[in-house]
Design a protein around this motif. Sequence first.
Motif: not given
Length: 74
Positions: A22-27, A31-38
């Motif tokens: 959970x800690x790894x996924x939340x970290x 960021x990956x979603x924001x990067x892909x969205x941008x």
Amino acid sequence: MPRWPEILLTLVLFAIAMSALSWVVNATVPGAVDWAWDRFGGVAVWAILAGFFVAALSYGIYDHRRAGRNPNGT
């Protein structure tokens, strides 16, 4: 060793592993979603996610229909 300590140890280790995951996924995922969205845009990201969903669904349906059959086809 009695059975109940093994079960308790398994549950504790599972809880620790899931917390670490959970800690790894939340970290990483936000960021990956924001990067892909941008990078690709919202519609493209939703299309990619929908593509993964459809692929997984079709594989699940195909595999479910194939289950229990003889691999030789007879």
